[in-house]
Motif scaffolding. Structure first.
Motif, PDB file in Angstrom:
ATOM      1  N   SER A 378       0.827  -1.211   0.000  1.00  0.00           N
ATOM      2  CA  SER A 378       0.000   0.000   0.000  1.00  0.00           C
ATOM      3  C   SER A 378       0.855   1.253   0.000  1.00  0.00           C
ATOM      4  CB  SER A 378      -0.935  -0.003   1.210  1.00  0.00           C
ATOM      5  OG  SER A 378      -0.242   0.221   2.425  1.00  0.00           O
ATOM      6  N   ARG A 379       1.952   1.229   0.753  1.00  0.00           N
ATOM      7  CA  ARG A 379       2.844   2.396   0.788  1.00  0.00           C
ATOM      8  C   ARG A 379       3.507   2.612  -0.560  1.00  0.00           C
ATOM      9  NH1 ARG A 379       8.295   3.230   2.185  1.00  0.00           N
ATOM     10  NH2 ARG A 379       8.555   1.072   2.821  1.00  0.00           N
ATOM     11  N   LYS A 380       3.914   1.514  -1.200  1.00  0.00           N
ATOM     12  CA  LYS A 380       4.549   1.631  -2.513  1.00  0.00           C
ATOM     13  C   LYS A 380       3.571   2.218  -3.533  1.00  0.00           C
ATOM     14  CE  LYS A 380       8.201   0.861  -5.103  1.00  0.00           C
ATOM     15  NZ  LYS A 380       9.494   1.518  -4.825  1.00  0.00           N
ATOM     16  N   ALA A 381       2.303   1.811  -3.458  1.00  0.00           N
ATOM     17  CA  ALA A 381       1.303   2.351  -4.374  1.00  0.00           C
ATOM     18  C   ALA A 381       1.175   3.860  -4.214  1.00  0.00           C
ATOM     19  CB  ALA A 381      -0.043   1.670  -4.136  1.00  0.00           C
ATOM     20  N   LEU A 382       1.215   4.331  -2.967  1.00  0.00           N
ATOM     21  CA  LEU A 382       1.146   5.771  -2.722  1.00  0.00           C
ATOM     22  C   LEU A 382       2.390   6.477  -3.231  1.00  0.00           C
ATOM     23  CD1 LEU A 382      -0.316   5.805   0.904  1.00  0.00           C
ATOM     24  CD2 LEU A 382      -1.499   6.491  -1.186  1.00  0.00           C
ATOM     25  N   GLU A 383       3.556   5.906  -2.965  1.00  0.00           N
ATOM     26  CA  GLU A 383       4.809   6.516  -3.403  1.00  0.00           C
ATOM     27  C   GLU A 383       4.850   6.692  -4.917  1.00  0.00           C
ATOM     28  OE1 GLU A 383       8.076   4.237  -2.020  1.00  0.00           O
ATOM     29  OE2 GLU A 383       7.854   4.837   0.072  1.00  0.00           O
ATOM     30  N   LEU A 384       4.366   5.695  -5.626  1.00  0.00           N
ATOM     31  CA  LEU A 384       4.432   5.707  -7.092  1.00  0.00           C
ATOM     32  C   LEU A 384       3.288   6.479  -7.729  1.00  0.00           C
ATOM     33  CD1 LEU A 384       5.312   1.942  -7.613  1.00  0.00           C
ATOM     34  CD2 LEU A 384       6.867   3.868  -7.990  1.00  0.00           C
ATOM     35  N   GLY A 385       2.269   6.810  -6.941  1.00  0.00           N
ATOM     36  CA  GLY A 385       1.075   7.390  -7.538  1.00  0.00           C
ATOM     37  C   GLY A 385       0.344   6.370  -8.391  1.00  0.00           C
ATOM     38  N   ALA A 386       0.476   5.084  -8.037  1.00  0.00           N
ATOM     39  CA  ALA A 386      -0.132   4.012  -8.823  1.00  0.00           C
ATOM     40  C   ALA A 386      -1.650   4.044  -8.674  1.00  0.00           C
ATOM     41  CB  ALA A 386       0.408   2.654  -8.372  1.00  0.00           C
ATOM     42  N   ASP A 387      -2.351   3.689  -9.755  1.00  0.00           N
ATOM     43  CA  ASP A 387      -3.808   3.601  -9.693  1.00  0.00           C
ATOM     44  C   ASP A 387      -4.304   2.177  -9.925  1.00  0.00           C
ATOM     45  OD1 ASP A 387      -3.588   3.272 -12.495  1.00  0.00           O
ATOM     46  OD2 ASP A 387      -3.923   5.403 -12.841  1.00  0.00           O
ATOM     47  N   THR A 388      -3.374   1.236 -10.120  1.00  0.00           N
ATOM     48  CA  THR A 388      -3.721  -0.179 -10.248  1.00  0.00           C
ATOM     49  C   THR A 388      -2.587  -1.010  -9.653  1.00  0.00           C
ATOM     50  OG1 THR A 388      -4.961   0.189 -12.290  1.00  0.00           O
ATOM     51  CG2 THR A 388      -4.271  -2.070 -11.840  1.00  0.00           C
ATOM     52  N   VAL A 389      -2.939  -2.041  -8.890  1.00  0.00           N
ATOM     53  CA  VAL A 389      -1.939  -2.948  -8.318  1.00  0.00           C
ATOM     54  C   VAL A 389      -2.386  -4.373  -8.578  1.00  0.00           C
ATOM     55  CG1 VAL A 389      -0.720  -3.710  -6.249  1.00  0.00           C
ATOM     56  CG2 VAL A 389      -1.313  -1.293  -6.520  1.00  0.00           C
ATOM     57  N   VAL A 390      -1.426  -5.212  -8.996  1.00  0.00           N
ATOM     58  CA  VAL A 390      -1.675  -6.630  -9.229  1.00  0.00           C
ATOM     59  C   VAL A 390      -0.705  -7.425  -8.371  1.00  0.00           C
ATOM     60  CG1 VAL A 390      -1.794  -8.495 -10.930  1.00  0.00           C
ATOM     61  CG2 VAL A 390      -2.296  -6.145 -11.621  1.00  0.00           C
ATOM     62  N   THR A 391      -1.198  -8.427  -7.663  1.00  0.00           N
ATOM     63  CA  THR A 391      -0.313  -9.345  -6.950  1.00  0.00           C
ATOM     64  C   THR A 391      -0.528 -10.748  -7.494  1.00  0.00           C
ATOM     65  OG1 THR A 391      -1.888  -9.873  -5.182  1.00  0.00           O
ATOM     66  CG2 THR A 391      -0.454  -7.982  -4.841  1.00  0.00           C
ATOM     67  N   ILE A 392       0.546 -11.537  -7.517  1.00  0.00           N
ATOM     68  CA  ILE A 392       0.464 -12.897  -8.038  1.00  0.00           C
ATOM     69  C   ILE A 392       1.457 -13.779  -7.291  1.00  0.00           C
ATOM     70  CG2 ILE A 392       2.049 -12.229  -9.899  1.00  0.00           C
ATOM     71  CD1 ILE A 392       0.710 -14.390 -11.632  1.00  0.00           C
ATOM     72  N   GLY A 393       1.026 -14.970  -6.928  1.00  0.00           N
ATOM     73  CA  GLY A 393       1.916 -15.892  -6.243  1.00  0.00           C
ATOM     74  C   GLY A 393       1.216 -17.201  -5.923  1.00  0.00           C
ATOM     75  N   GLU A 394       2.003 -18.197  -5.542  1.00  0.00           N
ATOM     76  CA  GLU A 394       1.454 -19.499  -5.179  1.00  0.00           C
ATOM     77  C   GLU A 394       0.830 -19.438  -3.784  1.00  0.00           C
ATOM     78  OE1 GLU A 394       4.153 -22.762  -5.798  1.00  0.00           O
ATOM     79  OE2 GLU A 394       5.088 -21.771  -7.520  1.00  0.00           O
ATOM     80  N   ALA A 395      -0.194 -20.251  -3.576  1.00  0.00           N
ATOM     81  CA  ALA A 395      -0.889 -20.259  -2.291  1.00  0.00           C
ATOM     82  C   ALA A 395      -1.544 -21.615  -2.075  1.00  0.00           C
ATOM     83  CB  ALA A 395      -1.952 -19.157  -2.263  1.00  0.00           C
ATOM     84  N   TRP A 396      -2.093 -21.786  -0.866  1.00  0.00           N
ATOM     85  CA  TRP A 396      -2.873 -22.976  -0.537  1.00  0.00           C
ATOM     86  C   TRP A 396      -4.337 -22.573  -0.398  1.00  0.00           C
ATOM     87  CZ3 TRP A 396      -0.480 -27.446  -0.999  1.00  0.00           C
ATOM     88  CH2 TRP A 396       0.894 -27.534  -0.751  1.00  0.00           C
ATOM     89  N   THR A 397      -5.228 -23.448  -0.838  1.00  0.00           N
ATOM     90  CA  THR A 397      -6.664 -23.258  -0.588  1.00  0.00           C
ATOM     91  C   THR A 397      -7.224 -24.530   0.036  1.00  0.00           C
ATOM     92  OG1 THR A 397      -7.329 -24.079  -2.779  1.00  0.00           O
ATOM     93  CG2 THR A 397      -6.924 -21.708  -2.556  1.00  0.00           C
ATOM     94  N   SER A 398      -8.337 -24.348   0.733  1.00  0.00           N
ATOM     95  CA  SER A 398      -8.987 -25.505   1.362  1.00  0.00           C
ATOM     96  C   SER A 398     -10.424 -25.130   1.698  1.00  0.00           C
ATOM     97  CB  SER A 398      -8.249 -25.917   2.643  1.00  0.00           C
ATOM     98  OG  SER A 398      -8.397 -24.917   3.635  1.00  0.00           O
ATOM     99  N   THR A 399     -11.212 -26.114   2.045  1.00  0.00           N
ATOM    100  CA  THR A 399     -12.547 -25.848   2.556  1.00  0.00           C
ATOM    101  C   THR A 399     -12.423 -25.282   3.973  1.00  0.00           C
ATOM    102  OG1 THR A 399     -12.699 -28.103   3.402  1.00  0.00           O
ATOM    103  CG2 THR A 399     -13.601 -27.686   1.197  1.00  0.00           C
ATOM    104  N   LEU A 400     -13.460 -24.580   4.413  1.00  0.00           N
ATOM    105  CA  LEU A 400     -13.437 -24.005   5.755  1.00  0.00           C
ATOM    106  C   LEU A 400     -13.589 -25.098   6.800  1.00  0.00           C
ATOM    107  CD1 LEU A 400     -15.651 -20.816   5.305  1.00  0.00           C
ATOM    108  CD2 LEU A 400     -13.162 -20.948   5.406  1.00  0.00           C
ATOM    109  N   GLN A 401     -12.726 -25.032   7.801  1.00  0.00           N
ATOM    110  CA  GLN A 401     -12.798 -25.997   8.902  1.00  0.00           C
ATOM    111  C   GLN A 401     -12.553 -25.258  10.208  1.00  0.00           C
ATOM    112  OE1 GLN A 401     -10.355 -29.523   8.504  1.00  0.00           O
ATOM    113  NE2 GLN A 401     -10.350 -29.896  10.703  1.00  0.00           N
ATOM    114  N   GLN A 402     -13.523 -25.317  11.108  1.00  0.00           N
ATOM    115  CA  GLN A 402     -13.404 -24.620  12.377  1.00  0.00           C
ATOM    116  C   GLN A 402     -12.692 -25.463  13.428  1.00  0.00           C
ATOM    117  OE1 GLN A 402     -17.621 -23.211  12.960  1.00  0.00           O
ATOM    118  NE2 GLN A 402     -16.542 -21.344  13.593  1.00  0.00           N
ATOM    119  N   THR A 403     -11.984 -24.760  14.319  1.00  0.00           N
ATOM    120  CA  THR A 403     -11.365 -25.402  15.476  1.00  0.00           C
ATOM    121  C   THR A 403     -12.336 -25.327  16.648  1.00  0.00           C
ATOM    122  OG1 THR A 403     -10.357 -23.312  16.152  1.00  0.00           O
ATOM    123  CG2 THR A 403      -9.075 -24.719  14.668  1.00  0.00           C
TER     124      THR A 403
END
Length: 490
Positions: A378-403
């Motif tokens: 968020s700080r970098k977006a402000l510094e650059l005066g950016a009006d669009t930000v894209v993030t991309i990366g590997e992640a894990w997904t799963s069904t919701l499971q409560q403890t």
């Protein structure tokens, strides 16, 4: 009217030499550059009271000297008196600028300012609370010209400034939180120096506001001398697409430098609620675009045939349709990287008016580090005066499971987790888009991993990582008619 190029100074990546050789207001600019250096002195010594006071006194005097130096050149500038009379009216109407004049007089003729130290502690268990903290600071910049604080409910605790981190954590240990939440939560220790005469606002922010006004003032004076600033848009998409030169009608951030877009990084200490350790294990690296290396990679075919960037489809990236095209483009590139056997990595890309402004590579070891990186994005977006930000990366997904205590199991710990490549995009207009590319590791480890690629699924929303960026822009979650309007095409 002529244009002049902004030259970067060697001592700060955000400091530039604006005046051409022999400029009539070069002395005034030198005083402003001095004030910028003193601002960093204050920031760097924020946790050392005596050094901070010395830097504060020097910064205030340097800022006040800017107008003294500017007026000394008035006899050489045609039309100066009439122009400056109107500028003085604007300055007298700004309570912070009046404060800087009074403060300089106090320092020079009487005594040090009566400064006070404040401490706020915020428990951050999720991205939305991190976003609240970002939004709270950004409201300051809108309030400062009138110096009328808004009545906002903060999820923070005002703590005695002499409390140690250990004592605060001991108090927070009595707060009833699910164990899984406590293990992933961060305690933000936000320190603030204030002047008793302007106690609603932190001092670095006050200095930055004054700097911004004076920077804009000198820019307007340069226009009186028939000179204007320009900004070059950098694009790393391809060499054929033109990179426009933009004449700056108004300075970004109301004249503040990019390093002044936020002061949180100087004032906040991040502590893990679980064990009291400081959150330092996160990194952000700037991605340098090398056209030669990019061409060599494309010709090698290591990532397959790279998709051509469709500039017409993405436009200025301010509608959901345009963002969806951008997300799909990154997902297609990711497909080639995954099939090559390599780890994709975690990246953020920043755009301004349809052209790439910068890119970052991120790394961390836990959820607390991800919260910190979300704030940094968020700080970098402000510094650059950016009006669009894209993030991309590997992640894990799963069904919701409560403890048993009512919280949810993190996907990374879920027994039936799945690997995915996630792309998220947000724009300053309020539009959002996302995409999920599922894949499965058949065997091996990066860079010799064999994977099977599944379906690509487009999403209308985004994950929490970009919530602080939306907060920094002042963009709220869209509902009703506003949501559907953002989904439309051009």
């Amino acid at each position: 009217m002529s244009e002049y190029t902004i030259k970067r100074a060697p001592w700060c990546e955000h400091e530039y030499k604006h005046c051409p050789s022999g400029c009539l207001i070069e002395t005034a600019e030198n005083r402003l550059r001095e004030a910028h250096r003193r601002w960093h002195d204050c920031a760097d010594s924020y946790h050392s009271p005596e050094d901070f006071r010395d830097g504060l006194n020097s910064a205030i005097q340097a800022l006040r000297n800017v107008t003294f130096a500017l007026q000394s050149a008035k006899s050489k500038i045609e039309g100066f008196d009439l122009w400056y009379t109107e500028e003085q009216k604007l300055m007298r109407a700004d309570p912070v600028l009046r404060w800087i004049v009074d403060s300089r007089n106090t320092i020079v003729k009487q005594d040090d300012l009566k400064t006070l130290s404040q401490l706020k502690v915020t428990v951050v268990p999720s991205y939305d609370v991190e976003a609240d903290s970002v939004a709270s600071e950004q409201m300051t910049w809108a309030e400062l010209p009138n110096a009328k604080p808004s009545a906002v409910v903060h999820t923070t605790l005002d703590a005695p400034v002499d409390l140690t981190i250990e004592e605060v954590l001991a108090e927070l240990s009595h707060v009833d939180l699910p164990m899984s939440v406590r293990q992933q939560a961060t305690a933000l220790f936000e320190h603030r120096w204030v002047d008793e005469k302007m106690s609603s606002y932190e001092l670095l922010a006050l200095l930055a506001h004054v700097y911004g006004h004076l920077n804009s003032l000198l820019t307007r004076c340069h226009e009186l001398l028939n000179m204007r600033r320009v900004r070059i848009q950098l694009s790393a998409l391809d060499e054929e697409y033109p990179t426009p030169v933009e004449v700056l009608e108004e300075l970004p951030l109301n004249g503040r430098l990019p390093c002044m877009a936020s002061t949180r990084q100087y004032r906040i200490t991040r502590i893990r609620l679980s064990d009291g350790s400081e959150v330092k294990e996160f990194r952000n690296w700037q991605v340098k675009y090398d056209s030669g290396a990019a061409k060599e990679t494309a010709e090698s075919g290591i990532y397959g045939v790279q998709p051509k960037f469709d500039h017409d489809a993405v436009g200025e990236m301010q509608t959901a349709t345009q963002l969806s095209a951008l997300v799909a483009h990154y997902a297609e590139i990711a497909r080639g990287i995954l099939l090559s056997g390599q780890d994709h990595g975690w990246f953020s890309y920043f755009y301004r008016e349809g052209s790439m402004a910068d890119a970052l590579l991120h790394a961390t070891v836990d959820r607390q580090g991800k919260h910190a990186i979300a704030s940094e994005i968020s700080r970098k977006a402000l510094e650059l005066g950016a009006d669009t930000v894209v993030t991309i990366g590997e992640a894990w997904t799963s069904t919701l499971q409560q403890t048993p205590d009512g919280s949810y199991v993190s996907p990374s710990l879920h027994p039936e987790k799945c690997e995915v490549l996630m792309v998220d995009a947000v724009s300053k207009s309020g539009a959002t888009a996302g995409g999920i590319l599922s894949f499965r590791t058949v065997q091996g480890e990066p860079p010799h991993r064999e994977v099977e690629i599944g379906e690509y699924t487009a999403q209308s929303g985004t994950t929490g990582i970009l919530l602080p960026t939306r907060a920094a822009w002042g963009v709220s979650v869209l509902t009703g008619e506003a949501f559907w309007r953002a989904q439309t095409t051009d």
